[in-house]
Motif scaffolding. Structure first.
Motif, mmCIF file in Angstrom:
data_model
loop_
_atom_site.group_PDB
_atom_site.id
_atom_site.type_symbol
_atom_site.label_atom_id
_atom_site.label_comp_id
_atom_site.label_asym_id
_atom_site.label_seq_id
_atom_site.Cartn_x
_atom_site.Cartn_y
_atom_site.Cartn_z
ATOM 1 N N ARG A 155 -11.065 -1.778 3.382
ATOM 2 C CA ARG A 155 -11.383 -0.590 2.607
ATOM 3 C C ARG A 155 -11.547 0.679 3.455
ATOM 4 O O ARG A 155 -10.988 1.717 3.104
ATOM 5 N N PRO A 156 -12.268 0.616 4.568
ATOM 6 C CA PRO A 156 -12.464 1.874 5.303
ATOM 7 C C PRO A 156 -11.146 2.516 5.744
ATOM 8 O O PRO A 156 -10.953 3.719 5.576
ATOM 9 N N PHE A 157 -10.218 1.698 6.276
ATOM 10 C CA PHE A 157 -8.955 2.284 6.748
ATOM 11 C C PHE A 157 -8.147 2.841 5.583
ATOM 12 O O PHE A 157 -7.703 3.993 5.601
ATOM 13 N N TRP A 158 -7.971 2.027 4.545
ATOM 14 C CA TRP A 158 -7.127 2.475 3.436
ATOM 15 C C TRP A 158 -7.777 3.618 2.675
ATOM 16 O O TRP A 158 -7.107 4.512 2.189
ATOM 17 N N ARG A 159 -9.096 3.561 2.578
ATOM 18 C CA ARG A 159 -9.781 4.670 1.905
ATOM 19 C C ARG A 159 -9.560 5.969 2.690
ATOM 20 O O ARG A 159 -9.342 7.024 2.130
ATOM 21 N N SER A 160 -9.581 5.860 4.018
ATOM 22 C CA SER A 160 -9.334 7.072 4.817
ATOM 23 C C SER A 160 -7.893 7.545 4.622
ATOM 24 O O SER A 160 -7.621 8.740 4.604
ATOM 25 N N CYS A 161 -6.961 6.601 4.436
ATOM 26 C CA CYS A 161 -5.571 7.012 4.150
ATOM 27 C C CYS A 161 -5.514 7.802 2.849
ATOM 28 O O CYS A 161 -4.752 8.758 2.726
ATOM 29 N N LEU A 162 -6.311 7.390 1.862
ATOM 30 C CA LEU A 162 -6.279 8.082 0.564
ATOM 31 C C LEU A 162 -6.960 9.433 0.665
ATOM 32 O O LEU A 162 -6.448 10.438 0.171
ATOM 33 N N THR A 163 -8.116 9.452 1.305
ATOM 34 C CA THR A 163 -8.885 10.699 1.305
ATOM 35 C C THR A 163 -8.230 11.768 2.177
ATOM 36 O O THR A 163 -8.463 12.945 1.980
ATOM 37 N N GLN A 164 -7.409 11.345 3.132
ATOM 38 C CA GLN A 164 -6.760 12.340 4.002
ATOM 39 C C GLN A 164 -5.325 12.643 3.571
ATOM 40 O O GLN A 164 -4.601 13.344 4.276
ATOM 41 N N ALA A 165 -4.930 12.124 2.411
ATOM 42 C CA ALA A 165 -3.538 12.300 1.992
ATOM 43 C C ALA A 165 -3.274 13.755 1.599
ATOM 44 O O ALA A 165 -4.142 14.425 1.061
#
Ligand code: NAX
Ligand code: ADP
Length: 303
Positions: A155-165
């Motif tokens: 979750r942390p990595f993928w969530r960061s991918c979403l929030t920084q998109a």
């Protein structure tokens, strides 16, 4: 669920989605006489592990019939299970690895990922590759894509991918998937659906579509819509894959998210209502029939 931040908690009442023709003019805008296939976007659909190839076909067929210029399908299998889709040879079928490798040269304008993706190592790697590469195109994440996103280890990595998109990201969970994404259970989601969808949008900094009767859509800024179309005929396997393909299609065609996302939700439900009104279902209505009815309404919207 933890408490909501003020900007989300203070969101207004949902806008009811009833009259799609007046609410979503961008969906129903006539085509320019000079348009060509390059004018209508290219969607790539990623998913379809062995045994669930149909999920990708449903999403890809839905995208094709919503008017996408070109549609690619990438299966989470070592080779594509079919040389082409016999029902729609217009679709371009690949193994997902090959599709991701070629993506840079294909002019893809949006992605729909997760439909029937499965839970294998290959599925995890593909999703990692797609989200981690931070494509500048919109991504719709559905089904098993959401299950992966909910995994605590990821979750942390993928969530960061979403929030920084830098482009729209859309999550389309049903209540079971929403529960996993919000660390609660289905009853917790259904007890306060508006709160749950707002929480999803806030936690993942994305568009959130909480499916089920009266589907709710929440924008990253807290704007909220509640769908008024649809019926229990949609309660059958594959209709969610169709919705993910429809949203991806409109985004690929350059329709703004605030028209494309709630607009697709409304049209999907309206298609099911059209089928029932014309004697098909609710019992036995199929996801494939929903695609055809949605195409009819897209070209001949109810007045
Ligand atoms: N033809 C195909 O290849 C199909 C593939 N599919 C794929 O199969 C994968 C897994 O789907 P499954 O159906 O096994 O698992 P899901 O995770 O979709 O559903 C599991 C459970 O979640 C709960 N749930 C779902 N919707 C709910 C609602 N509206 N209200 C309350 N509870 C709800 C139910 O208990 C359900 O049994 C997905 O990747 C999906 O895309 C399905 O879409 C069906 C068709
Ligand atoms: N009773 C209902 N009324 C209106 N819409 C429904 C109903 N049941 C299901 N749907 C819609 O059907 C779709 C089901 O999606 P999903 O649960 O992801 O199924 P699948 O994974 O099999 O494709 C969603 O768009 C949901 O809102």
């Amino acid at each position: 669920m933890s408490s909501l931040p003020a900007r989300i908690a203070s969101a207004r009442q949902p806008v009811p989605l009833q009259d799609g023709l007046s609410l979503f003019p961008a969906l129903f805008a006539p085509r320019s006489a000079l348009s060509h296939k390059g004018s209508h976007g290219s969607l790539a659909v990623l998913g379809g592990a062995a045994g669930m190839s149909g999920a990708v076909l449903l999403a890809a067929r839905a995208a094709l019939l919503m008017g996408t210029g070109k549609v690619f399908a990438g299966f989470c299998q070592t080779v594509s299970p079919l040389p082409c889709d016999p029902q729609h040879p217009e679709l371009m079928l690949h193994a997902a690895d090959a599709l991701l490798e070629a993506a840079g040269s294909l002019g893809i304008s949006a992605w729909t990922a997760g439909c029937g993706l499965g839970r294998s190592d290959m599925a995890e790697r593909l999703l990692h590759q797609l989200l981690g590469s931070q494509p500048m195109q919109p991504i719709v994440l559905d089904a098993d894509g959401l299950r992966w996103l909910a995994e605590p280890a990821h979750r942390p990595f993928w969530r960061s991918c979403l929030t920084q998109a830098g482009a729209p990201r859309v999550l389309t969970p049903h209540p079971g998937e929403a529960a996993a994404l919000l660390d609660t259970d289905i009853a917790g989601i259904q007890a306060d659906r508006p709160r749950a969808v707002m929480h999803l949008a806030q936690r993942y900094d994305c568009w959130a579509v909480l499916k089920g009767a009266g589907t709710l859509v929440c924008a990253p800024d807290g704007r909220l819509w509640q769908n008024g179309s649809g019926n229990p005929g949609l309660a059958s396997g594959g209709t969610g894959d169709v919705l993910a393909g429809m949203i991806g299609s409109f985004l690929a065609q350059g329709v703004p998210p605030e028209q494309a996302i709630p607009g697709a939700v409304w049209l999907h439900g309206a298609a099911a209502d059209y089928l029932v009104a014309h004697g098909t279902g609710p019992k036995g209505m199929t996801a494939s029939e929903v695609i055809l009815a949605a195409r009819t309404l897209l070209n001949h919207p109810p007045a």
